[in-house]
Every structure is written in structure tokens, then in C-alpha cells.
Write an enzyme that holds these catalytic residues in place. Structure first.
Site, PDB file in Angstrom:
ATOM      1  N   ALA A  14      57.970  64.485  70.875  1.00  0.00           N
ATOM      2  CA  ALA A  14      58.055  65.913  71.805  1.00  0.00           C
ATOM      3  C   ALA A  14      58.898  66.743  71.113  1.00  0.00           C
ATOM      4  CB  ALA A  14      58.892  65.080  73.246  1.00  0.00           C
ATOM      5  N   ASP A  15      58.422  68.076  71.818  1.00  0.00           N
ATOM      6  CA  ASP A  15      59.335  69.170  71.474  1.00  0.00           C
ATOM      7  C   ASP A  15      59.286  70.314  72.500  1.00  0.00           C
ATOM      8  OD1 ASP A  15      60.316  70.635  68.791  1.00  0.00           O
ATOM      9  OD2 ASP A  15      59.306  72.076  69.718  1.00  0.00           O
ATOM     10  N   GLN A  16      60.614  70.819  72.563  1.00  0.00           N
ATOM     11  CA  GLN A  16      60.884  71.961  73.585  1.00  0.00           C
ATOM     12  C   GLN A  16      61.353  73.352  72.971  1.00  0.00           C
ATOM     13  OE1 GLN A  16      64.532  71.762  75.887  1.00  0.00           O
ATOM     14  NE2 GLN A  16      63.148  71.662  77.672  1.00  0.00           N
TER      15      GLN A  16
END
Ligand SMILES: Nc1nc2c(ncn2[C@@H]2O[C@H](COP(=O)(O)OP(=O)(O)OP(=O)(O)O)[C@@H](O)[C@H]2O)c(=O)[nH]1
Length: 202
Positions: free
Chosen positions: A78-80
């Protein structure tokens, strides 16, 4: 109780405490493995500027980087990204940078793009990116300093220098988007994928 039906353990390629908490609270048992990649280097080499595409790229790379060493397992990456107009923000290194970022965000709306990818035997088998729009209230220097005094070092662990489920809520006047997206993991589409693949049963 959520039953994991995969033949190999589920892996979360992340050291994010929020992502671990969200998965665990959803009843999923998993092993957390840090994805040892150069996020800024990969982002620079991609020459991407779209925050949504950058988030997806990094989520894929994290999932693949761990998946190649764990054959048979489904690996979540995941990445934001945080975008204020066409400016991208990263996690602040300390209080000074956190204060500078918050000064820029106060009184404006920014977007959080949370991307998730699942890799299996080194190949991406699922990906999704969800967006939240956060409107931060106008805040004086004294209010920002008081917030940073109260929030402490936790502000360096999130891309916007806030934990919405904690003191960060005091920074906002309007929030559009789901809670999980804001905390960094688009859980609803991820769970739908795992359910459709018959990897989980509730
Ligand atoms: N607790 C909390 N964490 C947040 C919030 N908003 C963003 N984050 C966290 O900010 C971090 C965003 O940085 P990323 O680069 O995507 O992830 P990371 O923390 O480096 O962790 P990795 O998954 O190991 O890359 C994530 O850990 C998010 O969970 C929030 O409101 N509350």
C-alpha cells in the site's frame, strides 16, 4: 471471526502501524514484512507526477518486492500520497517540516490517494486506489504549535502530519472519503477482492 482460506499465509508488505491495525481489526491474521525499496528513487525514475499513479506504482513495487521472496503467498502493498494542488507532500522528517507542511495545508483542501496492490508469485493480481478530500480549517501559528506540542512525534509517521483518529481531527472542518482510505488502506475494495478469490470467508 474471519477465516483465511489461502494455502499460504497472508503477508502485509508494510511497517505502517495504521495498516497493521486496520487489517488486524478486520479479523485477518497476517505476517508483516517490510518492503525494502527506495520509494523516492522509484518515484523519481518513473517521472510520474500524478499522485494516483505514483501511489499505485509504489503499492505495486512494495507488494512485488516481498512477493518474489514468498512464493505462494498473497502479499499486500500500500502507499498513500498527499496532494495540495500539484504539490506532493511526504511524511515530515520532524516538527519543523511538520509545521511548514501544516501552514501550507491550513485553510485549503488536499487529497489523499491511498493505493493498494496484491501480488502473488511476483505478479500483481489486484490493485485499487481510493481518494479522500480533506479540508483543513484556517489555523493560527499558535494553534498549529499547540497541536504539534500535543501530537508529538506521531506527526512524523503520517503523510499529512496528522492522525485523523486522534488529535488530527481538530485540524479539519470537512472530510470527504472513507475512514480507511484516510488512514492509508482502501480496505473495502481489498476485502472484496479477497472474498471474490475465496481467500477469506466471514
Ligand atoms: N494512524 C494514522 N496513520 C495515517 C493517517 N493518514 C496517513 N497515515 C499513515 O501515513 C503513512 C503514509 O505513508 P506511506 O509511505 O504510504 O507508508 P509508510 O508509513 O511508509 O509504510 P509502508 O506501508 O511500510 O510504506 C501510512 O503509514 C499511513 O497509514 C491517519 O489519519 N492516521
Amino acid at each position: 471471526m474471519v477465516f483465511w482460506r489461502g494455502t499460504s499465509p497472508l503477508i502485509l508488505a508494510s511497517q505502517s502501524s495504521a495498516r497493521k491495525m486496520l487489517l488486524a481489526n478486520a479479523g485477518l491474521e497476517f505476517e508483516a514484512v517490510t518492503a525494502d525499496i527506495d520509494e523516492r528513487g522509484i518515484q523519481a525514475a518513473s517521472e510520474l507526477s500524478n499522485p494516483r499513479e505514483i501511489g499505485l506504482l509504489l503499492a505495486r513495487e512494495k507488494a512485488k518486492a516481498v512477493s518474489v521472496h514468498r512464493p505462494g503467498s498473497h502479499v499486500i502493498g500500500a502507499d498513500q500520497t498527499l496532494a495540495l494542488g500539484d504539490r506532493l507532500f511526504n511524511k515530515p522528517a520532524g516538527r519543523t517540516q511538520a509545521l511548514a507542511q501544516l501552514r501550507d495545508l491550513a485553510g485549503h483542501s488536499h487529497e489523499l490517494n491511498s493505493a493498494v496492490a496484491v501480488a502473488h508469485d511476483g505478479k500483481i493480481v489486484f490493485e485499487d486506489v481510493s481518494v479522500a478530500r480533506m479540508t483543513m480549517r484556517q489555523m493560527s501559528e499558535a494553534e498549529l504549535s499547540a497541536y504539534l506540542d500535543a501530537a508529538g512525534n506521531a506527526v512524523t509517521t503520517s503523510v499529512g502530519a496528522y492522525q485523523l483518529e486522534g488529535l488530527g481531527i481538530h485540524l479539519f472542518e470537512r472530510i470527504e472519503g472513507d475512514h480507511f482510505t484516510i488512514l492509508g488502506l482502501p480496505l473495502l475494495p481489498l476485502l472484496a477482492f479477497l472474498r471474490n478469490e475465496q481467500l477469506i470467508a466471514v
